[in-house]
Design an enzyme around this catalytic site. Sequence first.
Site: not given
Lengths: 379, 430
Positions: B147, B265
């Site tokens: 990410q 997340e």
Amino acid sequence: MTVVGTSHEELEELRAAVRSFLEAKSSEEAVRKAAETELRYDPQVWAQMAEQLRLPGLIVPEEYGGDGFGQVALGVVLEEAGRALLCSPLFATVVLAAQALLASGDHEACARHLPGIAAGRTTAALAVAEDSGAWDPVQIRTRAVRAQEDGSNGWELTGSKSFVVDGASAELLLVIARTTAGPSLFAVDGKAPGVTAEAMETLDATRAMARLRLDAAPATLVGTDGAGGRLMARVLDSAVVGLAAEQVGGAGRCLDASAEYARTRTQFGRAIGTFQAVKHKCADMLVQVELARAVAREAARIADEGGEPGEFAATAAAAHVYCSRAFMSAAMENIQVHGGIGFTWEHPAHLYFRRAKSSQLMFGGPSAQHERFLERLGI
Amino acid sequence: MAHDTDVPDPAAFAAEVRAFLDAHARPAADRAGFVWGEGDDRVAYFSSDPPEVEQAATQAARDWQRTRYENGFGWITGPKEYGGRGLTPVHDMVYDAVEAEYDVPDTGVLAVVGLGMIGPTILAHARQHIKDHWLPAMYRGDAIACQLFSEPDAGSDLASVQTRAVRDGDTWVLNGQKVWTSVAHHSRIGVALTRTNPDAPKHKGITAFLVDMTTPGVEVRPLRQMTGGADFNEVFLTDVRVPDDHRLGEVDGGWTVALTTLMNERATVGNEGAGPVAAALSPERLAALLRATWTLDDHAVRARLADLLADIKATEALNARAMRSLRAGHSPGPEMSVSKLMYGQNLTRAAHFVTDVLGPSAVADTGQWGTYAWSELLLATPALRILGGTEEIMKNILAERVLGLPKEPGIDTKSPFRELRGVRTKEGSA
Ligand SMILES: Cc1cc2nc3c(=O)[nH]c(=O)nc-3n(C[C@H](O)[C@H](O)[C@H](O)COP(=O)(O)OP(=O)(O)OC[C@H]3O[C@@H](n4cnc5c(N)ncnc54)[C@H](O)[C@@H]3O)c2cc1C
């Protein structure tokens, strides 16, 4: 005995009914008024709770005139009662006394007393602790001796009990006293000769407590002679789950009040809720309330649906430790968020503070509860 | 759903999982039979192994992921056309619960960021051929993903990313620096947030790209973290050319893409229940430690232990209820955010509690089993209050979204990004 699988919708219906009843009958003003009376509750409201909502019979099995619901449904009612700081004999009569009768396994005693309780005719109290306040069988000194040596079921109790919730007003007293076989449960008529009950001054005026003096008071054995120690443990488990639900309701109300105030009160030209010191306090309260709610409801669920051996006892004890702490913390922070106004007699915040602290110290207080929790985990 | 023959009920699915695991893995050592002093005593969140050992562990994770994938358990909730199984989050949870009883490689290196966060983002926002190619590769264990969001000047304020992407015909040219990028050193692909329109307000001028980490101009430099290991990195992007068909979502619409990732997340971080760290929090293990160090009778120690275990039990109850409510078809409430906060806090409290009790033997290694080992977890705990949204940011979110408290004043969402950032952006920041 338990209605398993009471649906989410039914429970929410119950919650809505109880909440709207309490909004009408247990406003802040009503709570303050009731707390000043000798009885510490409004008997008319109690009668309506029985007639309209059938609350006293909620967990009483159908064979004894009740509706036979479980701890989950009772928890819904107690959360609402805790939110509204309801002054009523519900805790003493249902959460303590009725559960003690059921835990005794004595069908005759249940058949004699539970229908009156379920109908709201009889209020009852459970007298366990003595001067130390502990719920520890070893510390029971009140004695029971047989009234006659003819084998009849008559006994006489002598000793004193303290911290008896609603002990001065209850019609039926269930008393733990020691026989030669050990601690045992007895039923005593509140008006029997040899019984004196005197109201204690309490930190939390919304929950009446009494000191009982028993001087050869006539009593009937409930359940097995000498089984009181085990019974106390069983009753304490379900009582703390009930108390935890009450605490969740109280803590949730404190959170709502703080959030509402933080949204609307302005200082320095902005709502105080825009300041992170306040915002984060509210978020911390939210976290604790969510966790308290989860563990209290989980304990009630396991009580109704069962779990692995020992799981209920451990979860009940965890709920008591966690919810006691969470409610106390929410009640404190609620005053802080409200500033000076929160410290006034007129503001309801102190009523919650008193209830939170007094609930936290019930049944022996945090250190006893910590030990009980660890013991349940086998530590 | 009840009549869909492809969807096994949870009990049938559990049996299927068990059959698979019996054939491919060994049962884990019995937790109830946990014996103090036996086996591995590590309680670590990050690895601090030498590179060869870490490489081997990563390979083992990939191999296990491939085995899962080939047997239909690699992507339980994923659509079938991309190699998923098309089942529900409940089946996923059933799988995790059963797998926890077996001794299998830790797949965190692939799962936490790549499969947990980047996979769902690609699924929601990528072009067809990207999904066709990369999704199976990821869930087969071939392509680890990272990410590429945080930058030196964009952490909590993620919408301040300055990595520039400029269009050149059918490709985009990326320049800038990313930081704190977990597993970038193992990654084949990454999802990057870039600034494509500095004249728009900051949330409106961001575009997301799928970056092939083997493209020239991508340079990954490990950062050593306070535990001593290096699980995250700086990533420098210098004239990195990314084809337009690797764009995720709309041009200047990258914030929506970022939100998909962030949502996943929080769920992923809150869900990290299993593994050696969770085992460390078990009452049995904590009690055994106190017994072995002769501290179990200390009143103050017992009180702290009870408080800690009450927090842990309450968190478990919250997770169990969230799972049950999900199973009943309700959408998740604020539990996930609370769970994420508590995950970090419980581990932090546990690590401090245990090391306080151990005293000297947490300061220097006496060689006693299961004592100094805790210092590794202790040193990892500060990260848990930062990664995936700091505690402060999570509390802002809870207070604003759940309690409806007003937003902070002065957060500018309307001015062009260029004006907020001044000279640096005007110069292109490259
Ligand atoms: C172990 C680890 C792994 C990570 N992995 C990745 C990854 O794979 N990919 C990735 O893109 N990023 C990753 N991150 C980055 C992580 O998301 C950021 O570190 C985090 O968002 C915080 O940003 P920052 O470090 O810039 O701190 P800052 O944003 O500079 O914050 C510094 C401090 O100020 C506080 N603060 C900032 N803004 C506010 C506010 N509005 N209100 C109150 N307090 C505020 C913060 O809470 C913090 O305490 C990782 C971080 C760690 C520690």
